[in-house]
Design an enzyme around this catalytic site. Structure first.
Site, PDB file in Angstrom:
ATOM      1  N   TYR A  45      45.569  32.824  39.364  1.00 20.42           N
ATOM      2  CA  TYR A  45      44.136  33.032  39.172  1.00 20.42           C
ATOM      3  C   TYR A  45      43.551  31.828  38.455  1.00 20.42           C
ATOM      4  CZ  TYR A  45      39.832  35.239  37.369  1.00 20.42           C
ATOM      5  OH  TYR A  45      38.527  35.546  37.061  1.00 20.42           O
ATOM      6  N   ASP A  54      32.268  30.119  27.848  1.00 24.23           N
ATOM      7  CA  ASP A  54      32.041  30.683  29.177  1.00 24.23           C
ATOM      8  C   ASP A  54      30.616  31.216  29.262  1.00 24.23           C
ATOM      9  OD1 ASP A  54      32.439  31.687  31.734  1.00 24.23           O
ATOM     10  OD2 ASP A  54      33.343  33.561  31.025  1.00 24.23           O
ATOM     11  N   HIS A 109      36.129  35.759  43.778  1.00 25.57           N
ATOM     12  CA  HIS A 109      35.271  36.876  43.402  1.00 25.57           C
ATOM     13  C   HIS A 109      33.920  36.355  42.944  1.00 25.57           C
ATOM     14  CE1 HIS A 109      35.670  36.597  38.958  1.00 25.57           C
ATOM     15  NE2 HIS A 109      36.976  36.482  39.108  1.00 25.57           N
ATOM     16  N   GLU A 111      30.200  37.805  41.175  1.00 29.33           N
ATOM     17  CA  GLU A 111      29.786  38.907  40.310  1.00 29.33           C
ATOM     18  C   GLU A 111      28.300  39.219  40.403  1.00 29.33           C
ATOM     19  OE1 GLU A 111      29.429  36.901  35.963  1.00 29.33           O
ATOM     20  OE2 GLU A 111      31.284  36.507  37.081  1.00 29.33           O
ATOM     21  N   CYS A 156      30.302  36.150  29.145  1.00 29.56           N
ATOM     22  CA  CYS A 156      31.644  36.714  29.284  1.00 29.56           C
ATOM     23  C   CYS A 156      31.523  38.210  29.527  1.00 29.56           C
ATOM     24  CB  CYS A 156      32.448  36.433  28.011  1.00 29.56           C
ATOM     25  SG  CYS A 156      33.993  37.375  27.893  1.00 29.56           S
ATOM     26  N   ARG A 195      32.828  41.464  42.034  1.00 27.37           N
ATOM     27  CA  ARG A 195      32.968  41.871  40.632  1.00 27.37           C
ATOM     28  C   ARG A 195      31.665  42.522  40.189  1.00 27.37           C
ATOM     29  NH1 ARG A 195      33.910  38.152  35.151  1.00 27.37           N
ATOM     30  NH2 ARG A 195      32.169  39.144  34.053  1.00 27.37           N
ATOM     31  N   GLU A 238      34.485  45.242  35.875  1.00 31.92           N
ATOM     32  CA  GLU A 238      34.743  44.598  34.591  1.00 31.92           C
ATOM     33  C   GLU A 238      34.549  45.558  33.416  1.00 31.92           C
ATOM     34  OE1 GLU A 238      36.413  42.668  32.994  1.00 31.92           O
ATOM     35  OE2 GLU A 238      35.450  40.704  32.994  1.00 31.92           O
ATOM     36  N   ASN A 255      41.253  44.159  35.140  1.00 36.35           N
ATOM     37  CA  ASN A 255      41.287  42.933  34.345  1.00 36.35           C
ATOM     38  C   ASN A 255      41.834  43.256  32.950  1.00 36.35           C
ATOM     39  OD1 ASN A 255      40.903  40.341  33.414  1.00 36.35           O
ATOM     40  ND2 ASN A 255      38.717  40.607  33.015  1.00 36.35           N
TER      41      ASN A 255
END
Length: 287
Positions: free
Chosen positions: A38, A53, A107, A109, A117, A152, A182, A204
């Site tokens: 990944y 992020d 993926h 989202e 995040c 996602r 998520e 996850n």
């Protein structure tokens, strides 16, 4: 060509998918028996650019890490494509370039483009229609039915499990063939979700987040198909590196922690160093 995720799932379910922040980490993962890799958006931002992020990295930044890893590893790779980096045409371009660079799946989202995040507060998500348009744009650029287009959704925090199911079914109708919900917090929610949709579901299992560190057997019993460990090795590497740097700073040497280090021989084994060296000797040896 690497195996598809769907092929691997026929023989191993749930399938463990491990994050690799660079090609050497990918080699370590394969050496340990990991069968699928990944590339985390957070990992690219944190490890390759020293950034949080928070949508600060670009498509090209992620593609660069993918190309480097694909250049040394034949394992299937799932790539975090955030929100797709733009409008429908941009998302189609993102998908084509990911496939060209060697991704086995991606993926996308349903957060807004100024994403956060997935385990932080104050996330905002787009409408179901907008996310379906993202999925349709991506699907339009895929001509291989074995390519994993994973949707996602970060909707659990605001809409609960029923909202996740509603969105998931619409995302599948739009062209997604796998789902990444998520920040799920209960095994029961995974069970409800897995029984309500007909595509593989990913859990996850990221450390220090909202989702508990459920065991593989617990997740299997809940119907999960893929278990993601996105940054586990990176977190361990980072803590070890900080310990080494601290020893150098404070003590001026690494004598007390050298037993924690990978030896030169172990490094050479991972890299297949002696095969490269022999090739040089064979090519340039004198008669």
């Amino acid at each position: 060509m690497p195996d598809s995720f769907f092929k691997l799932l026929k023989s191993e379910k749930p399938l463990s998918v491990a994050g690799a922040i660079n090609p050497f980490a990918a080699l370590l993962a394969k050496k340990s028996g990991i069968k699928a890799l990944y590339i985390s958006g957070a990992g690219v931002a944190n490890a390759s650019y020293g950034l949080p992020d928070l949508a600060l990295t670009s498509l090209d930044n992620v593609l660069e890490d993918l190309r480097r890893i694909r250049g040394i590893s034949d394992l299937p790779v799932l790539v975090d494509c955030d929100t797709g980096w733009g409008s429908g045409l941009n998302i189609s371009k993102t998908t084509r370039e990911m496939i060209s660079a060697g991704a086995t799946g991606i993926h996308i989202e349903d957060q807004v483009s100024e994403k956060r995040c997935g385990h932080r507060p104050n996330k905002e998500i787009v409408s179901k229609n907008e996310m379906c348009d993202r999925i349709k744009a991506s699907r339009d650029s895929i001509d291989n039915e074995d390519f994993m287009l994973m949707a996602r959704t970060d909707s659990f925090a605001k809409e609960g499990i029923n909202g996740v199911i509603d969105r998931a079914n619409q995302y599948v109708d739009a062209g997604a063939n796998a789902l990444f919900p998520e920040a799920i917090i209960r095994l029961e929610d995974y069970k409800i979700l897995c029984s309500a949709i007909n595509v593989p579901v990913l859990a996850n299992i990221t450390e220090f987040g909202m989702t508990p560190l459920f065991s593989k057997n617990e997740l299997k019993d809940s119907g999960i198909s893929l278990i993601l460990h996105p940054l586990s090795a990176f977190r361990a590497m980072s803590k070890a590196a900080l310990e080494v740097y601290t020893a150098i700073s404070n003590e001026g040497n690494v004598e007390d922690i050298i037993q924690k280090m990978q030896s030169r021989d172990e490094l050479y084994e991972i890299l297949d160093y002696h095969t490269y060296e022999k090739k040089i000797d064979d090519l340039f040896s004198k008669d």
